[in-house]
Structure formats: C-alpha cells, structure tokens
Design a protein around this motif. Sequence first.
Motif, mmCIF file in Angstrom:
data_model
loop_
_atom_site.group_PDB
_atom_site.id
_atom_site.type_symbol
_atom_site.label_atom_id
_atom_site.label_comp_id
_atom_site.label_asym_id
_atom_site.label_seq_id
_atom_site.Cartn_x
_atom_site.Cartn_y
_atom_site.Cartn_z
ATOM 1 N N TYR A 109 0.830 -1.215 0.000
ATOM 2 C CA TYR A 109 0.000 0.000 0.000
ATOM 3 C C TYR A 109 0.861 1.260 0.000
ATOM 4 O O TYR A 109 0.480 2.287 -0.560
ATOM 5 C CB TYR A 109 -0.921 0.043 1.212
ATOM 6 N N SER A 139 1.763 3.048 -3.267
ATOM 7 C CA SER A 139 0.714 3.751 -4.009
ATOM 8 C C SER A 139 0.689 5.225 -3.631
ATOM 9 O O SER A 139 0.698 5.566 -2.448
ATOM 10 C CB SER A 139 -0.650 3.133 -3.712
ATOM 11 N N LYS A 144 -8.584 6.437 -6.940
ATOM 12 C CA LYS A 144 -7.149 6.177 -6.794
ATOM 13 C C LYS A 144 -6.305 6.742 -7.927
ATOM 14 O O LYS A 144 -5.146 7.068 -7.728
ATOM 15 C CB LYS A 144 -6.917 4.677 -6.674
ATOM 16 N N THR A 145 -6.853 6.869 -9.107
ATOM 17 C CA THR A 145 -6.060 7.389 -10.224
ATOM 18 C C THR A 145 -6.138 8.910 -10.241
ATOM 19 O O THR A 145 -7.099 9.509 -9.747
ATOM 20 C CB THR A 145 -6.562 6.847 -11.573
#
Length: 159
Positions: free
Chosen positions: A64, A67, A127-128
């Motif tokens: 994680y 990211s 998330k993007t």
Amino acid sequence: AGLFYIVRLFIYHTETKTMEEPKASILANQYKIMEKKLWYIITWPAMILTSIFGIWMLIETPGYLKSGYMHLKLGFVVVLYIYHFSCGIIFSQLKKDNIKYTSFKLRIWNEVATLLLFTIVFVVEFKTLDSWYWGLGGVVILAILMMIIAKWYKRKRGE
C-alpha cells in the motif's frame, strides 16, 4: 464519530454564555461532563485503536505504501490528527470556562472534520489521478455548499 459530536458539544457549551443564570451554569456543567466522557471514553480510544489497526494494516500489506494515493490519504490523516489535537485544546479551554470562540466559528470548525473525512474517502475511492480531480471537485463543491448553509443558518438565527 467523537470528532463530529465533540465540537457540537463545544457549540452548545459556548452558547451557555449568553443564557441567564442559573440555567447557564447548570447547562455549562452538564456539557463539561458530557465533553469529558466523550473525549476520554470514545474519542481518544477510537483514535488510538484506529492508529493501531492502520499501522497493522500497513505492516501486513506494505505494498500500500507504494501507491501515491496512500501517501495522499496518510497526509490527510495527519491533518485529521492535528484537528483532533486542536479539539483537545478547545476542550481544555472550555474545561476552565475560557470561551474563546463564538458558536458560529465552532460551527465552521465542526465542518472541517466532515471535509477531511470526505476527502480521505474520495482519495481512496478515486485512486487514479484523473479520477482524483473529480473527487477534489466534489470536496470543493461540498465545502462551498457547507459555507453557504452555515452563513444562511447564521442569518436565520440572527447572530
């Protein structure tokens, strides 16, 4: 939940300064009891448990941390901790009958937790980077709507 409710109690506590005695003293003392129980029985333990489980999750799933959205989320979580400690300062002041803020300022302060939590959820959901712009737009629109509603409510109350 504790951060949402504690500031609401601060608002009610602050509003006792405009009341007549003995009502003001009775309510102020009751709010102090409620604030103390909420702060020490719900808010602090919840923060500690959330921290433990969050760190545990990152230890169990270190991927994680690779990211970008997780770094952003953790940044907002740090801001939420700062908000928590700021509420602790207000709590300490009210405990000593040191009322520094108007109920309107506290109403605005109460919405900061909402914005932070919405932002944290948006960051995880979008998330993007392309999707995150939509999330940021949603948070900005939410903040504007909350400010408009707060100003309207202030006028309605005649403050």
